[in-house]
Structure formats: C-alpha cells, structure tokens
Motif scaffolding. Structure first.
Motif, short mmCIF file in Angstrom:
data_model
loop_
_atom_site.label_atom_id
_atom_site.label_comp_id
_atom_site.label_asym_id
_atom_site.label_seq_id
_atom_site.Cartn_x
_atom_site.Cartn_y
_atom_site.Cartn_z
N GLY A 1 0.78 -1.23 0.00
CA GLY A 1 0.00 0.00 0.00
C GLY A 1 0.81 1.27 0.00
N THR B 1 3.75 4.06 -1.64
CA THR B 1 4.31 4.53 -2.89
C THR B 1 5.77 4.91 -2.70
N GLN C 1 -5.06 3.49 -5.21
CA GLN C 1 -4.27 3.05 -4.07
C GLN C 1 -5.13 3.00 -2.80
N ALA D 1 0.40 -1.07 -3.87
CA ALA D 1 1.66 -0.36 -3.68
C ALA D 1 2.18 0.09 -5.04
N PHE D 2 2.87 1.24 -5.06
CA PHE D 2 3.43 1.73 -6.32
C PHE D 2 4.93 1.90 -6.22
#
Lengths: 343, 262, 325
Positions: free
Chosen positions: A42, A44, A202, A208-209
């Motif tokens: 979750g 970034t 998100q 997650a990024f």
C-alpha cells in the motif's frame, strides 16, 4: 504479512557494449549499481533521477523484462530472479507495469477491451460475456465508459490511452504496480487526472506503487518515500516530507534547485549546477557526483560513499553531509561483499 | 489494383485452358510454322503444334511456379525470420547462411540444384524458391526486430503472456503487410527465373509447354514465324508486369504514406 | 513594435477534414522582450511559430487569413526568396530536438560558419572565428576544440547550446524558441534557461518562448499569452498572470501543476474532460464544456479577448468573477 511486499537487494545491471564471443574485457554500461530498497504493501516509493541514472532499468529489472547481472528481487520473500518460466508467470500476477508512452504501449491493432482483458486471458479462459463484463468493470475503475471497449487506441486521446494502460495493469489485481514515467508524456491538466486516479486506486485497493519519474513536483505529490538516483546508484532515500523539507545529498539539492517554479516573483539566487551527467560507461571514480559537486573533497574522488542512515529515517551517500561512522556503515559493507560474490 | 484484376483474368484463362484451347502437344508435320489462321490463332511452331494452345498452357506453368514459389518463400522466410528475430544464437547462424545464399546468382544456384537431382516441376519450384529466401527472411526479421522492442510487446510479456501468444498476437500481424508485398515481388521474379531456366533447357521438361522453352525452341525461326516467339514473350512481360502492379497496389494499400509521396 | 500578428488563421487539410489549427489570433512582440506562449499539445502554439516563419508544409497547410507585420512588412506577402533572407538573419528559430537543426555530416563549427556566411558574406576563416566565438558565448567548454566536433560527439545539452549559437550567430532581432528545453534533463534545462535569459539581456534580441511548462514561463518571460484550442484565451504580463489569472483555463492549468508552496495535497484540482477536436466548428467558448464557470452565454457566443486590467486581457465572459475566485 511479515516483512515488506517487495525487497530489492544489491540489484546490479551491466549492459555489455557490443557482443563479443572472442573478446574479453568488453566495456560495459553500468546502468544499475548495487541498488537496495524495499516497498511496503500500500505504499508509494518514488524513484527520481535524470536520464541515464538507471531508474527505468530498475523498473525493467523488477519486472524481469531484463535479467539482472547481480542482486535479488524478493516478492513476499521469494526471489523472482531464480524462477523458471511458469513460476515467473504466476508471480507476474502480483506485479504489473504502467508504461511511459501511451501510444506505443498499446497494440494499435487490438480494441480497448482486448487490450485490458488480455492479461487475465493469459491465465484463464473467458467466455464472451465474462470478457465483456471484465472489460466494462476495468474501464469503470479507470473512469472510462464501458462503450469505449470497442474503440481502437488510435480513436482515443492520450489521457484515455494512459487510463487503458492502467486498466491493463489492474486486470490481474496486482499488489504492486510499477509506473515508469507514467504521466510524463501527458499534458498538465491530464496529468493531474491520472495522478488523482492512481491515488484513488491506491486508497480503494491498497496497491503499492513504485513510481518512477524525473519530475520532482509529481513525486512530492504522490510519494511516501523517495529514492534519488544518480548514475546507477541511490544517493539518497528518505520519507517524502523529510526529503523535500531538507535535501541532504548535494545532488538532491541541485535537482530541487533546478526545477522551474511557477512563481514569477521568486528571485533565483543559486546558480544552476555546473556540467552534465557523465557517461555510465566510464563513471567518475569515488562518488559519481564529485565532478559537479560544490562540496567535493579529496575523499569523494577516491572512495564510493556508503549509504549512511540518518536520524530522520533517511539514508544518504555523501562523505561530506553524512560521513560514515564505523557503527552505521554496516549495511553497505555487507552489500559490497555480496556484490563481489555475484560478480 | 489493375494488376490484381489482370492477374485474376490470366489465372481464369489458364485454368479454363482445356475448355477452349486445343491440344498443346499434338504434332502435325504437314502444318509446320503456319501463319495465324482461324484454326490456329497464333499459327504453329516448327513441329506443327498450336502456338495459341501452347501459350495458354504455358501460362499454367508460369503461374504455378510463380505462386508456389511466392508461398514457399513467404512461409519459409516467415518461419526463419521470426525465429531469427527472437533467438539470438539462431540469428547469427541463419543470417550468415542467408548472406551465403545471396552471394550466389539465382540462376546458377537453381541450375546446380537441378543438375544434382534431375528435372521436374517440384524440384524446379524448390530450386527457384531457395534463392528467394534471403530477401524475405531479412524483411521479416527486421520487422520482428522493430516490433519486439515496442512497449506493447513488453506489456504483453509483463501481463504474463506466453511466447507463442506474444508472437501470434503482437508480432506476426505487423509482418503480414510487408510480407505480402515482398511475396508479390518474389512471384514476379520466380516467373522470370522459370522462363530463364526453361530457356536454358534446365527448367521444366521439354514435353511440357512453358514460355521459356517455347522461346528457346522458336528462336531459330524468328524471321519465318515471329508469333512463335512473340506470343510467349509478350505474355511473359504482361504477366510479370501484372504481378508487379499487384505488389505496388498491395504496398499502397498497407502503407498509405507511400502512395501520397508519389 | 517588432512583430505584429493580426487575426492569423491557419488550417490543415487532409483527405477527410479541415483542422482549424489557428482560429484568428492577434498579438505583438516588442523589441527586446520575452514573450511566453503557453498551452497544452494541440493548442496551436507551435503552429503559430511555423506560420510566422512560413515553414508549414505547403501541401497540407494554408494560412487562410490575417497579417504578420515584421518591421512594417507583411511576411505573408513576401516572396519565398525574401522570406529566406529574413529567416535566420532577422528571425531565428530553435526547436525542441536539437538534431532537427543540425546536419549530422558536418562539424558544428562549419554549420555555424555557414549560417554566418550566408547572411554576412564573410570569408570562410572569419566565419569560422565567429563560430568559435559563438560557442564561447553559449558557454561550451573548449570552443576551439568543439568547433571541430560532429553533432553526435556532443551531449544533448551541448547540442542545444550549439543550436542556440547557430541561431544567434547573425544577431537576429527575434528568436523563436519552441520548447527548447523540453527534451533536456532538469539540471541541464536550468543551465539552458539561464543561458537564454543572459543572452537576451546581452544582445537585446526579442524572444518568443513557446512552452507547456508554467514554471519555465515564470522564470524566463516578461509577457505571456495562453492558448487553448487554436485561440488566445489570456494575455498579460507575467506577474499579473500568475497573481490573478482571468481565464478559467489558465487558472485550472496553474492549479493542476503540483506545487509545494500550496502544501502537500492528496488530490490535485484537475480540469475535467478533454481538449475539443478542431475538425468540427466550435460554437461558443471552446473551453465551456470543461469550465466550472460556464453559463448559457458561454455555450452560445465565442468571447473575444477584452481588457480586464492594465495590459491584461482575457477571452472570457466572466473574467471578473474568475479573477475574484
């Protein structure tokens, strides 16, 4: 779940220049050199840097579109570098990618619906109804109307195409999306739309990024943590607020000072950093930034600075700003030994 | 598309030959080298055979050889080209072999192959097809190489697509257009090569009428019965022109920019 | 007044349709000033530059109306030969991709020298000296060696410097720069922007700076025109424009750029919808479908550019309310 979602350890990629079966000591491009970071579910993580810093190579290494020269990429503790074809295919479901160019990343001969449902069809058979339902659902998730599924990419605007790219990445319900300059090719007003979409996704799905960009404004807006890369190495990795409140590495500082500010009343005091990014074929000795660095001392020319943890949760590789004490330098010594083992 | 239409007409004429043209092989020693008449439209040759019938039946040979060579070269080239575009190790070997093939003149290579195995239409087609492989293979390979680096191919791979699917769905479609155009060129070339080989006496067996051996047989009688040589000659030129026009038409169809430039 | 553009209209023609790329634009460039032209892709900012220099493809594009007065002469009425004399000599242009203007088979020095020779009839050796001097002016290190470099032997930033050197070699009165830093890295962009500003001050050349980046505009320009869908929607000096944007599009554009001075936001204010197609005629204000201020009149009548302050004009029926918002 224990441990981070994605853990990258000492990732290294050297591209040989030209092929040589008979030649030894072929010069190599040191695209990525000993890069380590982790991403929590979750979260970034942004990677910033200028062209040639290796940020796009990191994305392709994570997706295993290219094979690493050394290092490990662990998803939930499993090293994907060691996986054989079918196992790798299964792991791809966890991790998807959004590409930079909304034009060349979509097959011009397929309809929007075909493009976004293809990843699912790689793993299971879908009936016509299932496929249409899936396409409609995915299109709605990215804010497009389901009727668009019959359109060809050429009939869509740049922003709509990038939405398709995101829908395709969402199709397999991944826990991590790697976005390589995903908004760089878009106009500002469309860029804002896409960034908001990513934030919404998100929030809703807990994705997650790993967000790769050259644009600090975008990074500050979307990131939780930021890694700054220069010539294949991470020079600073910090929580977003901390980094933008006070950059520690002189390169991070230069990068921030160079970004144009939309405020005509601001008087630019600092002169832009001198010189250009050196070639990754023959990088400078020691700290790669030393030829352009206003703070450089003798040691910077000789010794590669280790990543040193600071009090506010950041790590910085700089002899001057973050001198290594014997105690905290441990992570990188470990890194070096494992690197030499791989090579 | 004039070329396509004309070629279609030639194919129909050739297919329907037994319905309207006479027997191309029946000889009549009393009617040697006759001028055109109602019975024999193009007159007769040195053995008293009907030149019109022979010309029409000759078209069948040209078409069969041209089309089969084009199909053969297209399939072979596609296979080798796609693999070469995807497998580095194979690429090096295949391309050197193709370079080797390209350095030998087409006719010589065909003559060598035929003299090894004896004449026959099947072997003739093979002998004509092989020298055509390099150009098709190279074209396919370069098309594959230019497509495989496109982000949408990488996207397909990261979406979990298996190699055959990547090839079939994302790479092959973009090779089809140039392949069709190249095949038309191969077809025209094959027709000419067949005529050349038959002229030299190493093509189709002499008992089968072909434009090449007709021209060859009649060259001694050019002044007495010019039609015996002009009929197949003109037909050959027209057919090659038709195929080439078809190729041009296909290219314009697939690549509208080329059309605008002209 | 150096350049005076009036009601310029340019159309692109294809087999199926007509694209109204420029729908009648008017603006001026004064001697020695830097005018920014901002807008997103397809707004007509590059077409404006190419129309002024008459570099549009002759087959597919036509300037169907308007006048371009440069030194009192209408550029649209000049012969091709007269136009060639003006290009490079009095008006120079630099592009986003430096390789557009550089020939890969000649050395950089020779290309600059050639530009000098065409316009000044200087001898070869004098021109080469001038080339070296120009490279020094754009702060390329070791200019005496670099004159002998081919374009591929230079980095992207250095090539763009060389192109600027070539453009300025004949001391033009107007330099048109079309996204000159968009292809460059941020640190190099900062160097080139600084260079253009410095050179402008030193040589007194007027600059028309075309960009999509509001930050770049704020740092380099004195006056700005904002374009949308082939029209000018706002025109102001740079301080007023950023302080009180009078067109909802300008306002939306400014807000959708991530800006740390507003603090970290979770959502960026976005401009909904997409840019209209220029193939169909637009009724009313072209921005109305995306505009939060739009009322009935916006959808019916096209607003003209009107003064909303001293040297500040906007094409919006509700500009006053927009400025207050």
């Amino acid at each position: 779940m224990n441990g981070p979602l994605l853990k990258v350890e000492n990732l290294t990629k050297h591209y040989p220049l030209g092929s040589g079966i008979f030649k030894k000591n072929i010069p190599v491009i040191r695209a990525v050199e000993d890069v380590s970071f982790s991403v929590e579910a979750g979260e970034t993580l942004c990677i910033v840097g200028e062209s040639g810093c290796g940020k796009s190579t990191v994305a392709r290494l994570l997706m295993r579109l290219v094979e690493p020269t050394g290092g490990r990429v662990l998803i939930d503790g499993t090293d994907i570098a060691g996986l054989k074809k079918d196992a790798l295919r299964a792991w791809r479901r966890r991790m998807q990618m959004v590409f930079q160019d909304p034009y060349s990343s979509l097959n011009p001969r397929l309809t929007a619906g075909q493009i976004i449902t293809e990843p699912v069809e790689n793993f299971e058979r879908l009936s016509r109804q299932q496929r249409n339902a899936l396409a409609a659902d995915l299109l709605q998730k990215v804010g497009m109307s389901p009727e668009m599924m019959h359109r060809l990419p050429s009939e869509l605007s740049g922003g709509q195409r990038q939405r398709l790219g995101i829908a395709r990445a969402l199709a397999l319900k991944p826990s991590l999306i790697i976005a390589d300059e995903a908004v760089s090719a878009l106009d500002v007003s469309v860029q804002a739309q896409i960034l908001n979409l990513l934030l919404d996704l998100q929030q809703q799905m807990g994705i997650a990024f790993v967000f790769i960009s050259h644009d600090l404004g975008v990074v500050e807006h979307i990131g939780h943590r930021v890694a700054v890369m220069y010539l294949g190495r991470i020079v600073e990795l910090a929580p977003c607020e901390a980094l933008f409140a006070k950059p520690v590495h002189p390169y991070t500082e230069a990068l921030m000072a160079a970004a144009p500010v939309p405020d005509p009343t601001r008087v630019r005091l600092e002169a832009p950093v001198e010189g250009e990014v050196p070639s990754p074929i023959n990088p400078p000795s020691g700290c790669a930034f030393h030829p352009r660095c206003p703070l450089a001392v003798e040691r910077c020319r000789i010794e590669v600075p280790p990543l040193v943890p600071l009090a506010d949760g950041r790590v910085v590789a700089c002899h001057v700003r973050a001198p290594a004490t014997d105690v905290v330098a441990k992570p990188t010594t470990a890194a070096n030994s494992s690197l030499s083992r791989v090579v | 598309m004039i070329g396509g239409g004309f070629l279609a007409l030639l194919i129909v004429l050739a297919l329907a030959a037994p319905l309207y043209a006479g027997d191309p092989s029946s000889m009549d020693p009393f009617k040697r080298l006759q001028p055109p008449s109602a019975e024999m439209w193009f007159g007769s040759d040195n053995l008293g055979r009907d030149v019109f019938a022979r010309t029409i039946f000759g078209a069948r040979i040209s078409l069969v050889v041209g089309l089969l060579s084009a199909v053969g070269a297209a399939l072979g080239g596609l296979l080798i080209g796609v693999i070469a575009g995807y497998v580095r190790a194979f690429d090096n070997i295949a391309m050197r072999v193709m370079d080797g093939l390209m350095s030998i003149p087409t006719i010589l290579l065909a003559i060598a192959l035929i003299s090894l195995t004896g004449s026959g239409i099947g072997i003739l087609i093979v002998a004509i097809t092989i020298p055509q492989l390099p150009s098709v293979t190279r074209m396919v390979r370069s098309a594959v190489l230019s497509v495989r680096e496109r982000p949408y191919v990488e996207a397909a791979v990261s979406g979990g697509a298996r190699l055959p699917k990547v090839l079939w769905r994302h790479i092959l479609p973009s090779t089809i257009a140039p392949l069709m155009v190249q095949s038309a060129i191969v077809c025209a070339d094959a027709i000419l090569t067949e005529a050349g080989l038959s002229f030299l006496g190493v093509g189709v067996p002499p008992e089968i009428p072909s434009w090449g051996n007709m021209i060859s047989n009649s060259r001694l009688y050019l002044s007495i019965a010019p039609l015996t040589i002009f009929a197949p000659g003109i037909c050959l030129a027209v057919m090659v022109l038709a195929v080439n026009l078809l190729g041009d038409g296909l290219r314009d169809l697939f690549d509208p920019r080329a059309k605008r430039r002209r | 007044m150096l350049l005076d553009v009036r009601d310029l209209e340019t159309h692109f023609y294809s087999e199926e349709s007509v694209t109204r790329a420029l729908g009648g634009i008017s603006f001026q460039v004064k001697k020695g000033e830097t005018l920014g032209v901002v807008g997103e892709s397809g707004c007509g900012k590059s077409v404006t530059a190419l129309t002024i220099l008459r570099l549009l493809p002759k087959l597919s594009a036509r300037t169907v109306g308007g006048e371009i007065h440069f030194h009192g002469r209408n550029l649209l009425e000049l012969s091709d030969r007269e136009m060639r004399k003006i290009r490079g000599d009095q008006i120079a242009m630099i592009f986003q991709e430096p390789m557009t203007s550089l020939n890969p088979v000649y050395t950089v020095g020779r290309q600059i020298a050639e530009a000098v020779q065409i316009h000044t009839k200087a001898s070869r050796s004098v021109a080469m000296e001038k080339a070296e001097e120009m490279l020094r002016l754009v702060r390329i290190a070791d200019p005496e060696l670099r004159v002998n470099n081919y374009p591929h032997e230079m980095s992207g930033g250095m090539r763009q410097r060389a192109v600027i050197a070539m453009a300025l070699a004949c001391s033009p009165e107007l330099l048109i720069a079309d996204e000159p830093t968009t292809a460059l890295d941020v640190t190099i962009q900062a160097q080139i922007l600084r260079l253009i500003v410095d050179l402008k001050e030193r040589t007194g050349t007027a600059v028309m700076f075309i960009t999509h980046d509001l930050g770049v505009v704020a740092e380099t320009c004195q006056r700005v025109i904002v374009m949308y869908a082939g029209r000018i929607v706002e025109q102001a000096n740079v301080i007023d424009l950023f302080a009180r944007p009078a067109h909802p599009y300008t306002q939306g554009l400014m807000r959708s750029v991530p800006d740390r001075r507003r603090g970290r936001q979770r959502r960026l204010p976005e401009i909904p919808g997409i840019v209209p197609s220029l193939r169909e005629p637009i009724v009313g204000c072209s921005f109305a479908p995306r505009c939060p201020f739009a009322i009935d009149i916006c959808r019916e009548k096209t607003p003209a550019l009107r003064d909303v302050g001293s040297s500040h004009a906007a094409a919006c029926w509700r500009a006053e309310e927009v400025m207050g918002a």
